[in-house]
Design an enzyme around this catalytic site. Structure first.
Site, short mmCIF file in Angstrom:
data_model
loop_
_atom_site.label_atom_id
_atom_site.label_comp_id
_atom_site.label_asym_id
_atom_site.label_seq_id
_atom_site.Cartn_x
_atom_site.Cartn_y
_atom_site.Cartn_z
N LYS A 204 0.68 -1.31 -0.21
CA LYS A 204 -0.13 -0.07 0.65
C LYS A 204 0.44 0.91 0.18
O LYS A 204 1.62 1.48 0.83
CB LYS A 204 -0.68 0.19 0.87
CG LYS A 204 -2.03 1.43 1.26
CD LYS A 204 -3.10 1.30 2.15
CE LYS A 204 -2.24 1.68 4.24
NZ LYS A 204 -3.72 1.96 4.15
C1 5RP Z 1 -3.50 4.86 8.91
C2 5RP Z 1 -3.49 4.33 7.51
C3 5RP Z 1 -4.80 4.09 6.46
O1 5RP Z 1 -5.08 2.40 6.29
C4 5RP Z 1 -4.25 4.89 5.54
O2 5RP Z 1 -3.59 5.70 5.37
C5 5RP Z 1 -5.40 4.85 4.38
O3 5RP Z 1 -6.61 5.39 4.72
P1 5RP Z 1 -6.36 6.92 4.33
O4 5RP Z 1 -7.24 7.15 2.84
O5 5RP Z 1 -7.23 7.99 5.28
O6 5RP Z 1 -5.47 7.15 4.06
O7 5RP Z 1 -2.62 3.57 7.08
O8 5RP Z 1 -2.04 4.58 9.07
#
Ligand code: 5RP
Length: 296
Positions: A204
């Site tokens: 991610k």
């Molecule tokens: C928070 C995360 C979230 O899973 C990731 O950032 C996705 O959330 P957003 O779209 O709000 O950024 O890792 O630590």
């Protein structure tokens, strides 16, 4: 064991039909175990090898935040529109129904909160047994590449990958960005490839210029985090650009649960991810659904 009474001897062998091959051709999966593929297919729909993840794990370091004050109310209603739910074990066990039949992307790293200056110090707080108990389809580990916590976070990642491989549970390496880490394609090319080389099955990260290069250089599927709240049309554009640059999905949190109409927004993002909606088509759908939901 079935009884032998009335057993019929085998007779049709389809000799002229070769053994069927798995139709699930998500990249990076050629040489993994059946269980790993099964779990990945819960996250990434084999029809298009894509995923819409709804992230609500923010509480592990932010505490309650706008849109997540009551996960049992605010997330439950929109969960039906996504492929996977990303959250902490505390949120799942207390606030998400085990009957929603969505893939669990379990946050397993933690260790810092917004109360401290430095949020890069993390540990692995969820062990593999609890991930198995939670029926996790993948385990999410934050990695702080480019910080003085780099080695610790890559050890955390490796420990989770090692445990996950023992039980065929995929690991999702999360590229952390913060005050010190640059959000350039150079950084994301480095970070995503390092995490993949260490053996994570999913990455991610964040969208950046030349993102198609980041995707091409990464041998496993990438999902794009939404990041801070944007106007809905810009968030839909982010999802569109991510998918059309080769990302296997998006993992959005704030841009869905902090939207003026989360149930409209999640459906609009799902159309971009799974039905190749354009930004204008998705934004039109968002507004139509928002107006309909407002009337209810
Ligand atoms: C928070 C995360 C979230 O899973 C990731 O950032 C996705 O959330 P957003 O779209 O709000 O950024 O890792 O630590």
């Amino acid at each position: 064991m079935a009884d032998l009474i009335g057993n019929k001897s085998a007779k049709e062998y389809f000799e002229n039909i070769p053994q069927r091959r798995s139709q699930f051709d998500l990249k990076g999966l050629d040489n993994v175990d059946w269980g790993m593929k099964d779990r990945m297919s819960k996250i990434f729909n084999p029809k298009d090898n894509r995923s819409l993840m709804l992230a609500f794990d923010h509480g592990y370091f932010m505490g309650s935040t706008q849109g997540l004050e009551r996960i049992d109310i605010q997330i439950q209603d929109i969960a039906k529109h996504v492929d996977a739910l990303m959250g902490t074990r505390g949120a799942f066990r207390t606030s998400i129904s085990p009957t929603n039949n969505k893939a669990v992307a379990l946050r397993v790293s933690s260790g810092s909160t917004m109360a401290s200056e430095d949020i890069t110090k993390e540990i692995i707080s969820v062990d593999i047994e609890d991930a198995i108990r939670m029926n996790a389809a993948c385990m999410a580990v934050q990695t702080f590449i480019g910080t003085d916590q780099e080695t610790n976070s890559l050890k955390n990642l490796s420990d989770v990958i090692n445990a996950g491989n023992r039980y065929s549970i995929p690991t999702m390496g999360v590229v952390a960005v913060g005050k010190t880490m640059e959000r350039t394609s150079r950084f994301f090319l480095l970070a995503t490839r390092v995490i993949a080389e260490l053996g994570a099955q999913i990455i991610k990260t964040y969208y950046c210029d030349d993102f198609e290069k980041v995707v091409a250089a990464c041998p496993v599927p990438i999902v794009v985090a939404g990041g801070k709240k944007l106007p809905e049309k810009e968030a839909l554009e982010l999802a569109y650009k991510s998918i059309n640059s080769g990302a296997a999905g998006v993992d959005m949190g704030r841009n869905i649960f902090q939207s003026e109409s989360p149930e409209a927004m999640v459906q609009a993002v799902a159309k971009v991810v799974h039905e190749n909606f354009s930004v204008d088509q998705a934004f039109e759908l968002y507004n139509d659904l928002k107006n309909e939901l407002t009337k209810k």
